[in-house]
Design an enzyme around this catalytic site. Structure first.
Site, PDB file in Angstrom:
ATOM      1  N   HIS A 148       0.822  -1.214   0.000  1.00 56.43           N
ATOM      2  CA  HIS A 148       0.000   0.000   0.000  1.00 56.43           C
ATOM      3  C   HIS A 148       0.851   1.257   0.000  1.00 56.43           C
ATOM      4  O   HIS A 148       0.647   2.173   0.806  1.00 56.43           O
ATOM      5  CB  HIS A 148      -0.965  -0.012   1.203  1.00 56.43           C
ATOM      6  CG  HIS A 148      -2.296   0.599   0.901  1.00 56.43           C
ATOM      7  ND1 HIS A 148      -2.881   1.563   1.685  1.00 56.43           N
ATOM      8  CD2 HIS A 148      -3.153   0.392  -0.125  1.00 56.43           C
ATOM      9  CE1 HIS A 148      -4.040   1.897   1.167  1.00 56.43           C
ATOM     10  NE2 HIS A 148      -4.226   1.208   0.066  1.00 56.43           N
ATOM     11  N   HIS A 156      -2.726   2.005  12.661  1.00 57.95           N
ATOM     12  CA  HIS A 156      -2.271   1.345  11.417  1.00 57.95           C
ATOM     13  C   HIS A 156      -2.792  -0.093  11.477  1.00 57.95           C
ATOM     14  O   HIS A 156      -3.993  -0.324  11.606  1.00 57.95           O
ATOM     15  CB  HIS A 156      -0.748   1.481  11.346  1.00 57.95           C
ATOM     16  CG  HIS A 156      -0.099   1.133  10.042  1.00 57.95           C
ATOM     17  ND1 HIS A 156      -0.787   0.834   8.899  1.00 57.95           N
ATOM     18  CD2 HIS A 156       1.228   1.051   9.703  1.00 57.95           C
ATOM     19  CE1 HIS A 156       0.071   0.584   7.906  1.00 57.95           C
ATOM     20  NE2 HIS A 156       1.305   0.701   8.370  1.00 57.95           N
ATOM     21  N   ILE A 189     -13.229   5.428  15.866  1.00 55.63           N
ATOM     22  CA  ILE A 189     -13.884   4.160  15.558  1.00 55.63           C
ATOM     23  C   ILE A 189     -12.924   3.372  14.680  1.00 55.63           C
ATOM     24  O   ILE A 189     -12.687   3.739  13.517  1.00 55.63           O
ATOM     25  CB  ILE A 189     -15.243   4.394  14.853  1.00 55.63           C
ATOM     26  CG1 ILE A 189     -16.088   5.430  15.622  1.00 55.63           C
ATOM     27  CG2 ILE A 189     -15.990   3.071  14.690  1.00 55.63           C
ATOM     28  CD1 ILE A 189     -16.421   5.077  17.067  1.00 55.63           C
ATOM     29  N   MET A 190     -12.369   2.328  15.248  1.00 52.27           N
ATOM     30  CA  MET A 190     -11.278   1.623  14.566  1.00 52.27           C
ATOM     31  C   MET A 190     -11.774   0.859  13.339  1.00 52.27           C
ATOM     32  O   MET A 190     -12.832   0.253  13.366  1.00 52.27           O
ATOM     33  CB  MET A 190     -10.583   0.682  15.537  1.00 52.27           C
ATOM     34  CG  MET A 190      -9.863   1.436  16.624  1.00 52.27           C
ATOM     35  SD  MET A 190      -8.690   2.588  15.887  1.00 52.27           S
ATOM     36  CE  MET A 190      -8.209   3.517  17.307  1.00 52.27           C
ATOM     37  N   HIS A 205      -9.379   6.923   6.416  1.00 56.74           N
ATOM     38  CA  HIS A 205      -8.089   6.634   5.780  1.00 56.74           C
ATOM     39  C   HIS A 205      -7.336   7.920   5.506  1.00 56.74           C
ATOM     40  O   HIS A 205      -7.956   8.959   5.239  1.00 56.74           O
ATOM     41  CB  HIS A 205      -8.293   5.863   4.473  1.00 56.74           C
ATOM     42  CG  HIS A 205      -7.047   5.169   4.034  1.00 56.74           C
ATOM     43  ND1 HIS A 205      -6.113   5.774   3.238  1.00 56.74           N
ATOM     44  CD2 HIS A 205      -6.568   3.951   4.351  1.00 56.74           C
ATOM     45  CE1 HIS A 205      -5.113   4.936   3.063  1.00 56.74           C
ATOM     46  NE2 HIS A 205      -5.346   3.827   3.726  1.00 56.74           N
ATOM     47  N   ASP A 238      -9.156  -2.818   7.122  1.00 58.62           N
ATOM     48  CA  ASP A 238      -9.135  -3.601   8.359  1.00 58.62           C
ATOM     49  C   ASP A 238     -10.507  -4.006   8.873  1.00 58.62           C
ATOM     50  O   ASP A 238     -10.641  -5.028   9.530  1.00 58.62           O
ATOM     51  CB  ASP A 238      -8.406  -2.802   9.464  1.00 58.62           C
ATOM     52  CG  ASP A 238      -6.934  -2.674   9.164  1.00 58.62           C
ATOM     53  OD1 ASP A 238      -6.343  -3.685   8.760  1.00 58.62           O
ATOM     54  OD2 ASP A 238      -6.384  -1.564   9.300  1.00 58.62           O
ATOM     55  N   ARG A 280       2.016  -8.206   4.235  1.00 60.06           N
ATOM     56  CA  ARG A 280       2.716  -6.957   3.948  1.00 60.06           C
ATOM     57  C   ARG A 280       4.225  -7.116   3.809  1.00 60.06           C
ATOM     58  O   ARG A 280       4.913  -6.244   3.247  1.00 60.06           O
ATOM     59  CB  ARG A 280       2.352  -5.909   5.018  1.00 60.06           C
ATOM     60  CG  ARG A 280       2.908  -4.500   4.824  1.00 60.06           C
ATOM     61  CD  ARG A 280       2.542  -3.855   3.492  1.00 60.06           C
ATOM     62  NE  ARG A 280       1.139  -3.710   3.242  1.00 60.06           N
ATOM     63  CZ  ARG A 280       0.358  -2.702   3.648  1.00 60.06           C
ATOM     64  NH1 ARG A 280       0.878  -1.720   4.340  1.00 60.06           N
ATOM     65  NH2 ARG A 280      -0.930  -2.673   3.336  1.00 60.06           N
ATOM     66  N   ARG A 330      15.961  12.252   5.120  1.00 57.67           N
ATOM     67  CA  ARG A 330      16.238  13.121   6.261  1.00 57.67           C
ATOM     68  C   ARG A 330      15.477  14.431   6.049  1.00 57.67           C
ATOM     69  O   ARG A 330      16.011  15.396   5.511  1.00 57.67           O
ATOM     70  CB  ARG A 330      17.743  13.370   6.341  1.00 57.67           C
ATOM     71  CG  ARG A 330      18.311  13.735   7.701  1.00 57.67           C
ATOM     72  CD  ARG A 330      17.653  14.928   8.285  1.00 57.67           C
ATOM     73  NE  ARG A 330      18.302  15.421   9.478  1.00 57.67           N
ATOM     74  CZ  ARG A 330      17.826  16.422  10.185  1.00 57.67           C
ATOM     75  NH1 ARG A 330      16.685  17.002   9.829  1.00 57.67           N
ATOM     76  NH2 ARG A 330      18.465  16.854  11.254  1.00 57.67           N
TER      77      ARG A 330
HETATM   78  N1  COA Z   1     -13.321   7.560  13.932  1.00 52.52           N
HETATM   79  C1  COA Z   1     -13.719   8.774  14.332  1.00 52.52           C
HETATM   80  N2  COA Z   1     -13.276   9.912  13.757  1.00 52.52           N
HETATM   81  C2  COA Z   1     -12.402   9.787  12.746  1.00 52.52           C
HETATM   82  C3  COA Z   1     -11.967   8.550  12.276  1.00 52.52           C
HETATM   83  C4  COA Z   1     -12.446   7.406  12.920  1.00 52.52           C
HETATM   84  N3  COA Z   1     -12.049   6.187  12.530  1.00 52.52           N
HETATM   85  N4  COA Z   1     -11.112   8.733  11.249  1.00 52.52           N
HETATM   86  C5  COA Z   1     -11.002  10.057  11.089  1.00 52.52           C
HETATM   87  N5  COA Z   1     -11.791  10.686  11.989  1.00 52.52           N
HETATM   88  C6  COA Z   1     -11.930  12.113  12.166  1.00 52.52           C
HETATM   89  C7  COA Z   1     -10.609  12.684  12.611  1.00 52.52           C
HETATM   90  O1  COA Z   1     -10.480  12.637  14.028  1.00 52.52           O
HETATM   91  C8  COA Z   1     -10.684  14.076  12.081  1.00 52.52           C
HETATM   92  O2  COA Z   1     -11.482  14.859  12.933  1.00 52.52           O
HETATM   93  P1  COA Z   1     -10.871  16.183  13.613  1.00 52.52           P
HETATM   94  O3  COA Z   1     -10.453  17.044  12.471  1.00 52.52           O
HETATM   95  O4  COA Z   1     -12.012  16.690  14.412  1.00 52.52           O
HETATM   96  O5  COA Z   1      -9.708  15.716  14.426  1.00 52.52           O
HETATM   97  C9  COA Z   1     -11.457  13.915  10.794  1.00 52.52           C
HETATM   98  O6  COA Z   1     -12.197  12.702  10.922  1.00 52.52           O
HETATM   99  C10 COA Z   1     -10.606  13.868   9.574  1.00 52.52           C
HETATM  100  O7  COA Z   1      -9.589  12.885   9.702  1.00 52.52           O
HETATM  101  P2  COA Z   1      -8.642  12.517   8.477  1.00 52.52           P
HETATM  102  O8  COA Z   1      -7.799  13.718   8.176  1.00 52.52           O
HETATM  103  O9  COA Z   1      -9.436  11.945   7.391  1.00 52.52           O
HETATM  104  O10 COA Z   1      -7.794  11.346   9.097  1.00 52.52           O
HETATM  105  P3  COA Z   1      -6.234  11.223   9.283  1.00 52.52           P
HETATM  106  O11 COA Z   1      -5.577  11.232   7.960  1.00 52.52           O
HETATM  107  O12 COA Z   1      -5.758  12.182  10.300  1.00 52.52           O
HETATM  108  O13 COA Z   1      -6.125   9.772   9.937  1.00 52.52           O
HETATM  109  C11 COA Z   1      -6.556   7.462  10.128  1.00 52.52           C
HETATM  110  C12 COA Z   1      -6.328   8.622   9.172  1.00 52.52           C
HETATM  111  C13 COA Z   1      -6.644   6.184   9.330  1.00 52.52           C
HETATM  112  C14 COA Z   1      -5.377   7.370  11.103  1.00 52.52           C
HETATM  113  C15 COA Z   1      -7.872   7.728  10.890  1.00 52.52           C
HETATM  114  O14 COA Z   1      -8.952   7.698   9.994  1.00 52.52           O
HETATM  115  C16 COA Z   1      -8.077   6.751  12.016  1.00 52.52           C
HETATM  116  O15 COA Z   1      -7.557   6.929  13.103  1.00 52.52           O
HETATM  117  N6  COA Z   1      -8.830   5.647  11.762  1.00 52.52           N
HETATM  118  C17 COA Z   1      -9.018   4.628  12.769  1.00 52.52           C
HETATM  119  C18 COA Z   1      -7.814   3.701  12.804  1.00 52.52           C
HETATM  120  C19 COA Z   1      -7.758   2.801  11.606  1.00 52.52           C
HETATM  121  O16 COA Z   1      -8.746   2.226  11.205  1.00 52.52           O
HETATM  122  N7  COA Z   1      -6.556   2.663  11.061  1.00 52.52           N
HETATM  123  C20 COA Z   1      -6.308   1.818   9.917  1.00 52.52           C
HETATM  124  C21 COA Z   1      -6.019   2.641   8.721  1.00 52.52           C
HETATM  125  S1  COA Z   1      -5.901   1.658   7.262  1.00 52.52           S
END
Ligand code: COA
Length: 375
Positions: A187, A222, A256-257, A261, A312, A337, A356
């Site tokens: 990815h 992640h 919410i896990m 993305h 996931d 992966r 860097r």
């Molecule tokens: N649950 C609740 N809120 C979420 C969310 C989630 N799973 N994913 C994003 N948001 C919220 C963020 O908190 C953010 O709100 P804020 O501006 O008030 O802080 C908003 O939505 C925008 O977030 P975004 O910029 O799209 O996300 P990111 O790039 O910062 O983070 C992840 C990306 C994947 C880390 C994030 O979506 C996340 O933590 N997901 C849950 C963990 C997960 O499933 N990880 C596997 C990824 S493949």
């Protein structure tokens, strides 16, 4: 629409290097591995073909695939010092820590002395990770010393299930594991792959690169999200309970896990693929409760916050229906992966400059050190 941060924090949207391995969400391409669409690969290939494609640059023909599978099969044996160590790691340890330690230890026992050995080392890890984690799990949890070599399954996903359950998996379960490993194989510049590339850019050995990548993958933002998603689904007794709880969790700013993305904005193409298999597994089990809760969460996440499931989320019910312990979900991600990590290490080495970046300084102005008695 969700309140997406427009900033470039977390290097979001910034080009940090070149790659010919993968596109993620690119207009007109979507998710591709070396130019092949993920749907096409998931439908028409085995994981070993995909691993070969990612690491060697082309899809193998029939004889190349046969040779490759034979090679991987011959690399399954675990050295005795590794087995001894696995037997000493306590049951309570998180399996990702076991993976990290085992990867590092293998680098002690069979070091990559020259970069010309990089494909051998990568294949060794790919072939032995299922045996490593299943050996530790079965020994620490059941007191059983399994054989990792005398197994029927050629396919690495099926091999994993065979090691864990001591029987050759059904056609459907083999297929799901195969697809799962394909979906997880690569990815682009995600956190763990970027970690591997940073390590490779110092001209370190491949075991160090992959050990550090495992450490990055472990986190719940992640790869660790598949386990957390399962725990969340398990915490609800019915779809209705989930539908009522999720908006409250969102209002409380809980993550919410398995949703959202860093790159995709509307959907993750891997989710629809694994969701189809989760549905088939629910039908096979004759009990759709877990699937129904997961689907209810998907719907309420979209209607409440326009957040979609990533790779996931539906992996969690799919793995659960196959009887896999939740704590092994993220190690399964590692098994797939590793192909992507390795290919990125090769690519980084082939045209290297040490990675860097610069930082924006936010600390104090220049000041003088006071003698210790005056502080
Ligand atoms: N649950 C609740 N809120 C979420 C969310 C989630 N799973 N994913 C994003 N948001 C919220 C963020 O908190 C953010 O709100 P804020 O501006 O008030 O802080 C908003 O939505 C925008 O977030 P975004 O910029 O799209 O996300 P990111 O790039 O910062 O983070 C992840 C990306 C994947 C880390 C994030 O979506 C996340 O933590 N997901 C849950 C963990 C997960 O499933 N990880 C596997 C990824 S493949």
């Amino acid at each position: 629409m969700t309140d997406k941060k427009p900033s470039s924090e977390g290097l979001r949207g910034q080009v940090a290097g070149k790659t010919a391995i993968c596109t993620v969400g690119k207009a007109g391409k979507g998710l591709t591995y070396r130019g092949y669409g993920i749907e096409d690969l998931a439908r028409n290939t085995q994981f070993e073909e995909v691993a070969y494609l990612i690491m060697y640059g082309h899809l193998p023909n029939a004889s190349e695939l046969k040779l490759y599978q034979e090679k991987l099969r011959a690399m399954r044996v675990l050295p005795q010092p590794l087995i001894d160590t696995l037997e000493r790691i306590p049951k309570e340890t998180h399996p990702m820590e076991v993976m990290r330690t085992a990867c590092s230890l293998l680098g002690n026992l069979e070091p990559e002395k020259e970069f010309s050995q990089q494909h051998e080392a990568a294949n060794r890890l790919l072939a032995s990770f299922p045996g490593i984690i299943c050996y530790w799990y079965r020994y620490s949890h059941e007191g059983v010393r399994i054989s990792v070599t005398n197994r029927e399954s050629d396919n690495l996903g099926a091999y994993f299930l065979e090691l864990l359950f001591d029987k050759v998996p059904s056609e459907l379960h083999s297929r799901v594991m195969n697809v799962s490993f394909i979906l997880y194989a690569e990815h682009e510049f995600n956190a763990s792959t970027f970690t591997a590339r940073i390590c490779a850019s110092t001209l370190s050995d491949i075991y160090s690169c992959i050990t550090s990548a495992i450490g990055s993958l472990r986190g719940p933002l992640h790869g660790g999200a598949n386990e957390e998603a399962m725990d969340m689904i398990d915490s609800f007794d019915s779809p209705q309970e989930a539908v009522e709880a999720i908006p409250k969790m969102i209002a409380e700013k809980k993550k919410i896990m398995g949703f959202g993305h860093a790159v995709y904005r509307k959907s993750d193409p891997r989710s629809a693929i694994i969701k189809t298999y989760a549905r088939q597994l629910a039908d096979e089990a004759g009990s759709s409760e877990i699937y129904d809760i997961a689907e209810a969460i998907e719907e309420v996440m979209w209607s409440t916050k326009e957040l979609f499931p990533n790779a996931d989320f539906f992996h969690a019910p799919a793995y659960k229906y196959m009887g896999l312990p939740t704590k092994l979900f993220t190690p399964l991600f590692v098994c797939g992966r590793t192909a992507g990590w390795a290919a990125h290490v090769f690519e980084q080495r082939s045209d290297n400059r040490i990675i860097r970046p610069a930082a924006e300084y936010t600390g104090p102005d220049l000041r003088k050190v006071k003698p210790i008695g005056e502080r």
